[in-house]
Each structure stands twice: as C-alpha cells, then as structure tokens.
Motif scaffolding. Structure first.
Motif, PDB file in Angstrom:
ATOM      1  N   THR A 133      -1.332   2.146  -5.090  1.00 15.97           N
ATOM      2  CA  THR A 133      -2.667   2.343  -4.524  1.00 15.97           C
ATOM      3  C   THR A 133      -2.659   2.106  -3.014  1.00 15.97           C
ATOM      4  O   THR A 133      -3.276   2.861  -2.255  1.00 15.97           O
ATOM      5  N   ILE A 134      -1.946   1.078  -2.570  1.00 18.86           N
ATOM      6  CA  ILE A 134      -1.844   0.802  -1.130  1.00 18.86           C
ATOM      7  C   ILE A 134      -1.153   1.965  -0.422  1.00 18.86           C
ATOM      8  O   ILE A 134      -1.596   2.418   0.641  1.00 18.86           O
ATOM      9  N   LYS A 135      -0.084   2.494  -1.020  1.00 20.94           N
ATOM     10  CA  LYS A 135       0.614   3.650  -0.426  1.00 20.94           C
ATOM     11  C   LYS A 135      -0.326   4.852  -0.335  1.00 20.94           C
ATOM     12  O   LYS A 135      -0.305   5.592   0.651  1.00 20.94           O
ATOM     13  N   HIS A 136      -1.142   5.035  -1.364  1.00 24.58           N
ATOM     14  CA  HIS A 136      -2.112   6.147  -1.353  1.00 24.58           C
ATOM     15  C   HIS A 136      -3.095   5.992  -0.193  1.00 24.58           C
ATOM     16  O   HIS A 136      -3.362   6.947   0.543  1.00 24.58           O
ATOM     17  N   LEU A 137      -3.622   4.778  -0.019  1.00 22.83           N
ATOM     18  CA  LEU A 137      -4.558   4.523   1.087  1.00 22.83           C
ATOM     19  C   LEU A 137      -3.891   4.779   2.442  1.00 22.83           C
ATOM     20  O   LEU A 137      -4.495   5.355   3.340  1.00 22.83           O
ATOM     21  N   MET A 138      -2.632   4.349   2.564  1.00 20.35           N
ATOM     22  CA  MET A 138      -1.914   4.562   3.832  1.00 20.35           C
ATOM     23  C   MET A 138      -1.687   6.053   4.079  1.00 20.35           C
ATOM     24  O   MET A 138      -1.760   6.514   5.214  1.00 20.35           O
ATOM     25  N   GLU A 143      -5.045   1.722   7.807  1.00 20.59           N
ATOM     26  CA  GLU A 143      -4.052   0.807   8.349  1.00 20.59           C
ATOM     27  C   GLU A 143      -3.663  -0.240   7.309  1.00 20.59           C
ATOM     28  O   GLU A 143      -4.528  -0.823   6.656  1.00 20.59           O
ATOM     29  N   TYR A 144      -2.365  -0.490   7.199  1.00 22.39           N
ATOM     30  CA  TYR A 144      -1.832  -1.453   6.238  1.00 22.39           C
ATOM     31  C   TYR A 144      -2.497  -2.816   6.406  1.00 22.39           C
ATOM     32  O   TYR A 144      -2.913  -3.444   5.433  1.00 22.39           O
ATOM     33  N   GLU A 145      -2.626  -3.269   7.661  1.00 28.49           N
ATOM     34  CA  GLU A 145      -3.202  -4.594   7.938  1.00 28.49           C
ATOM     35  C   GLU A 145      -4.636  -4.678   7.391  1.00 28.49           C
ATOM     36  O   GLU A 145      -5.044  -5.677   6.839  1.00 28.49           O
ATOM     37  N   LYS A 146      -5.384  -3.603   7.588  1.00 27.00           N
ATOM     38  CA  LYS A 146      -6.793  -3.563   7.137  1.00 27.00           C
ATOM     39  C   LYS A 146      -6.865  -3.613   5.608  1.00 27.00           C
ATOM     40  O   LYS A 146      -7.688  -4.323   5.033  1.00 27.00           O
ATOM     41  N   ILE A 147      -5.972  -2.883   4.948  1.00 30.50           N
ATOM     42  CA  ILE A 147      -5.931  -2.863   3.484  1.00 30.50           C
ATOM     43  C   ILE A 147      -5.607  -4.260   2.952  1.00 30.50           C
ATOM     44  O   ILE A 147      -6.259  -4.764   2.040  1.00 30.50           O
TER      45      ILE A 147
END
Length: 152
Positions: A133-138, A143-147
């Motif tokens: 899911t994090i990879k999808h958002l990126m 931004e990774y930091e925001k996630i």
C-alpha cells in the motif's frame, strides 16, 4: 498531403483560442507554434501578445495544473512537481503554488487511498499489505515521509 498556410493574424487567433480553451504553459504554446513554421520574430511577437493580453500566464497555469492533478487525479506533490518540471516550470514557481493544496485535504486523500488500496489486498500478511500500500501511494506521487507520519 499539403499543409494549409495561414496568415500571421490567423495563426495568432489560433493560438489565442488554444490558450483560451485551457490554461497553457510556455512550452505547450511553443510546441503548438512549431506546427506553423514561424520565423523567430513572429513567434516572439505572438508570445508577447499572449502574455500582455493575459492569455498566457505561467502562474495561473501552474496553480490550475496543481489543483486538477491533486483534486481530480489524486496525484501527490512529488508526481505533480516532476510533471511540471517536464513542462519547464521553475521549481520556485512550483513550490510557491503548492498552497493550492490544503494540508488537511492532502492528508485525507492519503488516508482514503491507503484505506481503499489496503482493504483490496487479500491473502497477504499484514506487513506485506502495508508495504504494498505504501508503494502504491508513492507511485501516485505521495512523499514517503508524509505517509510514514500518518501511518508509521
């Protein structure tokens, strides 16, 4: 096939219509002008006219682009910035226009995309679902930091 030739005024009007239909940046207008095989002086005159009459406004274009890509396409700031740079918009202008995106809306969008995508992951372990899911958002430009701030 023979190309139709236009007078200077016809070309100028075509470019005015092109800019009126939708906000454009300089790079898009210059690309459009290449179709007409104009001499440099004519190109300059048209660009100056479009700027003077406010048909061509880089800040307005940037603000409208940011709003559209975020609120309609749900892109993150990273992806928006990369695409604007490809359109030769300066980093300074891009950064000054990011106030078009409300911080609360930005966080809500990240949460919504996260929840939607996360629940669709089946047959995976918890950490795999979270990683995917994090990879999808990126990939959507967040931004990774925001996630991590939101879900870490």
């Amino acid at each position: 096939m023979e190309k139709k030739s236009y007078t200077f005024d016809e070309i100028k009007q075509k470019l005015v219509n092109y800019c009126v239909y939708q906000d454009r940046c300089h790079a898009e207008v210059e690309q459009k002008m290449r179709e007409f095989l104009l001499i440099d002086e004519a190109k300059e005159e048209i660009i100056l006219f479009l700027l003077k009459e406010n048909y061509l406004n880089e800040e307005r274009f940037t603000r409208s682009y940011i709003r559209g890509k975020f609120y309609i396409k749900h892109w993150g700031k990273t992806k928006i910035k990369i695409n604007l740079k490809q359109k030769q918009i300066s980093e300074k202008l891009i950064n000054s226009c990011f106030d078009e995106i409300d911080d609360v809306d930005y966080e809500k969008t990240i949460r919504k995309i996260y929840d939607n995508y996360y629940t669709k992951q089946t047959g995976l372990k918890e950490y795999q679902k979270k990683t995917k899911t994090i990879k999808h958002l990126m990939s959507k430009g967040f931004e990774y930091e925001k996630i991590i701030d939101i879900f870490g």
